[in-house]
Each structure stands twice: as C-alpha cells, then as structure tokens.
Design a protein around this motif. Structure first.
Motif, PDB file in Angstrom:
ATOM      1  N   VAL A   1      42.986  49.377  51.570  1.00  0.00           N
ATOM      2  CA  VAL A   1      43.783  49.694  50.383  1.00  0.00           C
ATOM      3  C   VAL A   1      44.849  48.626  50.165  1.00  0.00           C
ATOM      4  CG1 VAL A   1      45.373  51.367  49.349  1.00  0.00           C
ATOM      5  CG2 VAL A   1      43.365  52.171  50.620  1.00  0.00           C
ATOM      6  N   SER A   2      45.520  48.227  51.249  1.00  0.00           N
ATOM      7  CA  SER A   2      46.560  47.193  51.146  1.00  0.00           C
ATOM      8  C   SER A   2      45.985  45.884  50.634  1.00  0.00           C
ATOM      9  CB  SER A   2      47.205  46.968  52.522  1.00  0.00           C
ATOM     10  OG  SER A   2      47.803  48.142  53.006  1.00  0.00           O
ATOM     11  N   LEU A   3      44.821  45.514  51.144  1.00  0.00           N
ATOM     12  CA  LEU A   3      44.195  44.254  50.738  1.00  0.00           C
ATOM     13  C   LEU A   3      43.727  44.296  49.286  1.00  0.00           C
ATOM     14  CD1 LEU A   3      42.207  43.529  54.015  1.00  0.00           C
ATOM     15  CD2 LEU A   3      44.120  42.183  53.106  1.00  0.00           C
ATOM     16  N   ILE A   4      43.260  45.445  48.846  1.00  0.00           N
ATOM     17  CA  ILE A   4      42.871  45.588  47.443  1.00  0.00           C
ATOM     18  C   ILE A   4      44.092  45.391  46.544  1.00  0.00           C
ATOM     19  CG2 ILE A   4      42.104  47.241  45.693  1.00  0.00           C
ATOM     20  CD1 ILE A   4      40.207  48.402  47.802  1.00  0.00           C
ATOM     21  N   ILE A   5      45.229  45.952  46.941  1.00  0.00           N
ATOM     22  CA  ILE A   5      46.457  45.797  46.162  1.00  0.00           C
ATOM     23  C   ILE A   5      46.902  44.337  46.131  1.00  0.00           C
ATOM     24  CG2 ILE A   5      48.922  46.356  46.091  1.00  0.00           C
ATOM     25  CD1 ILE A   5      48.197  49.096  47.302  1.00  0.00           C
ATOM     26  N   VAL A   6      46.960  43.715  47.306  1.00  0.00           N
ATOM     27  CA  VAL A   6      47.463  42.340  47.413  1.00  0.00           C
ATOM     28  C   VAL A   6      46.531  41.352  46.725  1.00  0.00           C
ATOM     29  CG1 VAL A   6      47.929  40.466  49.042  1.00  0.00           C
ATOM     30  CG2 VAL A   6      48.793  42.769  49.503  1.00  0.00           C
ATOM     31  N   TYR A   7      45.247  41.425  47.047  1.00  0.00           N
ATOM     32  CA  TYR A   7      44.314  40.462  46.458  1.00  0.00           C
ATOM     33  C   TYR A   7      44.015  40.792  44.995  1.00  0.00           C
ATOM     34  CZ  TYR A   7      43.578  37.863  50.724  1.00  0.00           C
ATOM     35  OH  TYR A   7      43.769  37.048  51.805  1.00  0.00           O
ATOM     36  N   GLY A   8      44.111  42.067  44.642  1.00  0.00           N
ATOM     37  CA  GLY A   8      43.981  42.433  43.237  1.00  0.00           C
ATOM     38  C   GLY A   8      45.073  41.793  42.415  1.00  0.00           C
ATOM     39  N   ALA A   9      46.297  41.779  42.965  1.00  0.00           N
ATOM     40  CA  ALA A   9      47.418  41.132  42.271  1.00  0.00           C
ATOM     41  C   ALA A   9      47.179  39.632  42.131  1.00  0.00           C
ATOM     42  CB  ALA A   9      48.714  41.391  43.041  1.00  0.00           C
ATOM     43  N   ILE A  10      46.607  39.018  43.162  1.00  0.00           N
ATOM     44  CA  ILE A  10      46.310  37.584  43.109  1.00  0.00           C
ATOM     45  C   ILE A  10      45.264  37.290  42.045  1.00  0.00           C
ATOM     46  CG2 ILE A  10      45.259  35.671  44.398  1.00  0.00           C
ATOM     47  CD1 ILE A  10      46.572  36.852  46.926  1.00  0.00           C
ATOM     48  N   TRP A  11      44.222  38.110  41.990  1.00  0.00           N
ATOM     49  CA  TRP A  11      43.151  37.883  41.017  1.00  0.00           C
ATOM     50  C   TRP A  11      43.617  38.135  39.584  1.00  0.00           C
ATOM     51  CZ3 TRP A  11      39.608  41.386  44.454  1.00  0.00           C
ATOM     52  CH2 TRP A  11      39.237  40.669  45.601  1.00  0.00           C
ATOM     53  N   VAL A  12      44.373  39.206  39.381  1.00  0.00           N
ATOM     54  CA  VAL A  12      44.827  39.576  38.038  1.00  0.00           C
ATOM     55  C   VAL A  12      45.776  38.521  37.467  1.00  0.00           C
ATOM     56  CG1 VAL A  12      46.228  41.225  36.738  1.00  0.00           C
ATOM     57  CG2 VAL A  12      44.463  42.053  38.295  1.00  0.00           C
ATOM     58  N   THR A  13      46.654  37.998  38.313  1.00  0.00           N
ATOM     59  CA  THR A  13      47.631  37.010  37.857  1.00  0.00           C
ATOM     60  C   THR A  13      47.069  35.587  37.868  1.00  0.00           C
ATOM     61  OG1 THR A  13      48.483  36.844  40.127  1.00  0.00           O
ATOM     62  CG2 THR A  13      49.594  38.387  38.622  1.00  0.00           C
ATOM     63  N   GLU A  14      45.801  35.451  38.279  1.00  0.00           N
ATOM     64  CA  GLU A  14      45.109  34.165  38.328  1.00  0.00           C
ATOM     65  C   GLU A  14      45.780  33.160  39.261  1.00  0.00           C
ATOM     66  OE1 GLU A  14      44.479  32.773  34.362  1.00  0.00           O
ATOM     67  OE2 GLU A  14      43.038  34.360  33.894  1.00  0.00           O
ATOM     68  N   LEU A  15      46.474  33.690  40.277  1.00  0.00           N
ATOM     69  CA  LEU A  15      46.965  32.823  41.350  1.00  0.00           C
ATOM     70  C   LEU A  15      45.796  32.368  42.211  1.00  0.00           C
ATOM     71  CD1 LEU A  15      50.101  34.927  42.325  1.00  0.00           C
ATOM     72  CD2 LEU A  15      50.057  32.794  41.007  1.00  0.00           C
ATOM     73  N   GLY A  16      44.730  33.102  42.088  1.00  0.00           N
ATOM     74  CA  GLY A  16      43.442  32.805  42.688  1.00  0.00           C
ATOM     75  C   GLY A  16      42.450  33.676  41.951  1.00  0.00           C
ATOM     76  N   SER A  17      41.213  33.264  41.805  1.00  0.00           N
ATOM     77  CA  SER A  17      40.259  34.021  41.005  1.00  0.00           C
ATOM     78  C   SER A  17      39.226  34.730  41.887  1.00  0.00           C
ATOM     79  CB  SER A  17      39.542  33.115  40.008  1.00  0.00           C
ATOM     80  OG  SER A  17      38.933  32.026  40.678  1.00  0.00           O
ATOM     81  N   PHE A  18      38.724  35.835  41.386  1.00  0.00           N
ATOM     82  CA  PHE A  18      37.702  36.616  42.083  1.00  0.00           C
ATOM     83  C   PHE A  18      36.346  35.942  41.897  1.00  0.00           C
ATOM     84  CE2 PHE A  18      34.638  40.281  41.872  1.00  0.00           C
ATOM     85  CZ  PHE A  18      34.650  40.564  43.226  1.00  0.00           C
ATOM     86  N   LYS A  19      35.694  35.605  43.006  1.00  0.00           N
ATOM     87  CA  LYS A  19      34.435  34.859  42.938  1.00  0.00           C
ATOM     88  C   LYS A  19      33.203  35.745  42.773  1.00  0.00           C
ATOM     89  CE  LYS A  19      34.764  32.380  46.736  1.00  0.00           C
ATOM     90  NZ  LYS A  19      34.470  31.323  47.734  1.00  0.00           N
ATOM     91  N   GLY A  20      33.370  37.067  42.987  1.00  0.00           N
ATOM     92  CA  GLY A  20      32.224  37.961  42.881  1.00  0.00           C
ATOM     93  C   GLY A  20      31.714  38.376  44.255  1.00  0.00           C
ATOM     94  N   PHE A  21      31.137  39.568  44.329  1.00  0.00           N
ATOM     95  CA  PHE A  21      30.692  40.120  45.602  1.00  0.00           C
ATOM     96  C   PHE A  21      29.563  39.312  46.239  1.00  0.00           C
ATOM     97  CE2 PHE A  21      32.512  43.977  43.546  1.00  0.00           C
ATOM     98  CZ  PHE A  21      33.530  44.179  44.459  1.00  0.00           C
ATOM     99  N   GLU A  22      28.844  38.563  45.443  1.00  0.00           N
ATOM    100  CA  GLU A  22      27.752  37.753  45.980  1.00  0.00           C
ATOM    101  C   GLU A  22      28.260  36.574  46.808  1.00  0.00           C
ATOM    102  OE1 GLU A  22      24.444  38.221  45.883  1.00  0.00           O
ATOM    103  OE2 GLU A  22      24.885  40.175  45.012  1.00  0.00           O
ATOM    104  N   SER A  23      29.551  36.277  46.734  1.00  0.00           N
ATOM    105  CA  SER A  23      30.095  35.119  47.429  1.00  0.00           C
ATOM    106  C   SER A  23      30.394  35.396  48.900  1.00  0.00           C
ATOM    107  CB  SER A  23      31.379  34.649  46.744  1.00  0.00           C
ATOM    108  OG  SER A  23      32.376  35.661  46.781  1.00  0.00           O
ATOM    109  N   ASN A  24      30.301  36.648  49.314  1.00  0.00           N
ATOM    110  CA  ASN A  24      30.608  37.011  50.698  1.00  0.00           C
ATOM    111  C   ASN A  24      29.369  37.541  51.404  1.00  0.00           C
ATOM    112  OD1 ASN A  24      31.673  39.619  52.532  1.00  0.00           O
ATOM    113  ND2 ASN A  24      32.760  37.701  52.895  1.00  0.00           N
ATOM    114  N   PHE A  25      29.187  37.141  52.644  1.00  0.00           N
ATOM    115  CA  PHE A  25      27.985  37.511  53.386  1.00  0.00           C
ATOM    116  C   PHE A  25      27.878  39.013  53.633  1.00  0.00           C
ATOM    117  CE2 PHE A  25      31.232  37.281  56.588  1.00  0.00           C
ATOM    118  CZ  PHE A  25      30.865  38.171  57.584  1.00  0.00           C
ATOM    119  N   MET A  26      29.007  39.722  53.583  1.00  0.00           N
ATOM    120  CA  MET A  26      28.993  41.148  53.853  1.00  0.00           C
ATOM    121  C   MET A  26      28.836  41.966  52.570  1.00  0.00           C
ATOM    122  SD  MET A  26      31.845  43.398  55.958  1.00  0.00           S
ATOM    123  CE  MET A  26      31.843  42.198  57.291  1.00  0.00           C
ATOM    124  N   THR A  27      29.612  41.632  51.548  1.00  0.00           N
ATOM    125  CA  THR A  27      29.610  42.437  50.325  1.00  0.00           C
ATOM    126  C   THR A  27      28.365  42.225  49.467  1.00  0.00           C
ATOM    127  OG1 THR A  27      30.903  40.737  49.180  1.00  0.00           O
ATOM    128  CG2 THR A  27      32.116  42.531  50.227  1.00  0.00           C
TER     129      THR A  27
END
Length: 286
Positions: A83-109
C-alpha cells in the motif's frame, strides 16, 4: 553479568558496539565485492549482536518474542508496504517525476496470477531469510527493551535513526541508493526509514511478535527493489524522487512521524475520534 546490574544505557551501548563492529567487516567486503552473500551476512549482524548481548546479560535467549502473536497482524503487515509503495510510486507516476512503464516491464507482474503468486512466495522466502536477521535485532531485542523505559514515539525515533545510520556506509560507498547527491540521499533515507520505523513499532506493540517486522521488511524489500523500481521509467530528475533515498519517500516518512506524534498509538480508533471531533456536524452541535 545480570540484567539487574547493567543499566539500559550500557546494555544498549554494548549491543550497538557489537552490531557496528560486526557490520564493519561486511561494509568493507561489500564495497569491494558484489557477492550477494555478503549482504545476507550484513543483515544478520544486528540479530547476532542482540543474541550475544542478551546471552551475556540474561544467560538466555528467552524474551525475543519468537511467537507469532496475533496472527491477523502477520497478514496485514505483509500488505502494508505494498500500500505504501502504491502511494509513493503512484505519486511519482502521476506527477511525471518518473513514468509508469506498464506491467509487462517487470518479470513478476507480467505473469499470470498463479505463477506470479508462486514467484512472490519464492521471493518472500529469499527476502525474508535476510530480513529476519535484522528484525531479531531491531524488533526482537532493541525495540521491546527500550519500550520498558521509553514511549513508543521516543523508541521509534531512536531506533529509526540508528537503523538509518547503520545503512550509511552502504550509501556512502555507492552500494545503496540512486544517482542523486550523497548528502541528499542520506537525508531522504533517514526521514524515510525513521518514519517507517513508527509502523514497525506499532505492529510490534499490537502483535506482540517480531514476525510482523520481518513480514513488513520482507515485503518492502521484495516489492520496491524487484517490482516498483522496474515499473518506473526514469528521466533526468527521477533519481531525486524515486527509491528509498528519494524525496517522495522522505515526505511520506515525515508524514508518518507527524501523524504518530499527533494522533498517538491507538490507531485507527484514535484517528477516527480526532476526525469525529473535528467534523462540521459535531462542531455545529456545540
């Protein structure tokens, strides 16, 4: 030696001396080698030091709270970092401090549900066997020992700072963190880890077990290093905001510190009472 003849200050000083002495060996070897077993050894230094300290003073290892305590807290503790990571990284993705690459970019997801769950279980085992070494020290020994004499806020602040400083040699030698300036990383990391220590302490108190700390630690390390960082595409400013040494997690840590200082430790009912007290309907009735 017996516990009655040794002050808490001397006891904790002995523990910290042993912890940093053992760790210094691994700090050096990690700085000159990329052998993963060295990190495993380092993470067991707090636990080994705590066992030696406790044996010297009490002649026993009883009191480390190896029981599972309230089982429900074990399950909850594993999901709190997600939950904490979703909040923190969600903020990064939404503010475009870093962009979400998609679930296909990770070996697990990118896996289907069952293979992904099996991989999470496997990853949790490998992450957990390292995290346990730290948690025996920080939450099995140091936290409950300090809680005998100090408040949860005081204990969380002290343990959080000590735990942060214990990581500093890794950051200073470039074996931990991102590409931002070193002192910026140290500052952000300290805020992040100290804030998160309040959560560890809360679960330690509520569950009566060191295993909640192990589950939080395991989950956090597994998902931040092996999932969320992979899901994030960096730009030129991303290193200043991403990961445990970034500004977003530092802000999150500061919020946690202020929240526990303000609302106390009777969560979530304490927060609920505060919100109820501040609600307009309640104010209008007075």
């Amino acid at each position: 030696m017996s516990q009655g003849k040794v002050s808490l200050t001397k006891e904790v000083s002995l523990y910290l001396l042993l912890t940093f002495s053992f760790s210094s060996i691994f700090y050096y070897w990690i700085s000159v080698s990329d052998n993963g077993w060295l990190t495993f050894g380092l993470m067991w230094c707090p636990g080994v030091a705590s066992i030696i300290t406790y044996l010297l003073i009490n002649k026993t290892i009883k009191g480390f709270y190896f029981g599972f305590g309230k089982i429900s807290y074990l399950f909850i503790s594993f999901f709190i970092p997600i939950v904490s990571l979703i909040i923190v990284y969600g903020a990064i993705w939404v503010t475009e401090l870093g962009s979400f690459k998609g679930f296909e970019s990770n070996f697990m997801t990118k896996l289907s549900f069952i293979p992904m769950m099996l991989l999470i279980l496997e990853g949790s085992f490998y992450s957990g066997r390292s995290a346990l070494g730290e948690e025996i020290g920080w939450r099995g020994y140091l936290t409950p020992r300090l809680l005998e004499n100090y408040t949860p806020n005081q204990v969380s602040l002290f343990v959080g700072i000590i735990w942060s400083v214990w990581h500093f040699p890794l950051i200073l030698t470039g074996n931990y963190g991102t590409g931002s300036p070193i002192f910026f990383q140290l500052f952000c990391f300290t805020l992040m880890l100290t804030g998160n220590t309040y959560i560890y302490t809360w679960f330690r108190i509520k569950s009566g077990s060191l295993w909640t700390g192990c589950f939080i630690h395991t989950s956090h390390n597994l998902f931040i290093f092996h999932v969320f960082n992979d899901l994030t595409k960096s730009n030129e400013i991303t290193p200043y905001f991403i990961d445990e040494t970034g500004a977003i997690f530092a802000i999150y840590g500061l919020i946690l510190i202020l929240a526990f200082q303000r609302f106390g430790w009777d969560w979530p009912s304490g927060l609920k009472r505060h919100i109820t007290h501040m609600s307009p309907s309640r104010v209008n009735r007075h």
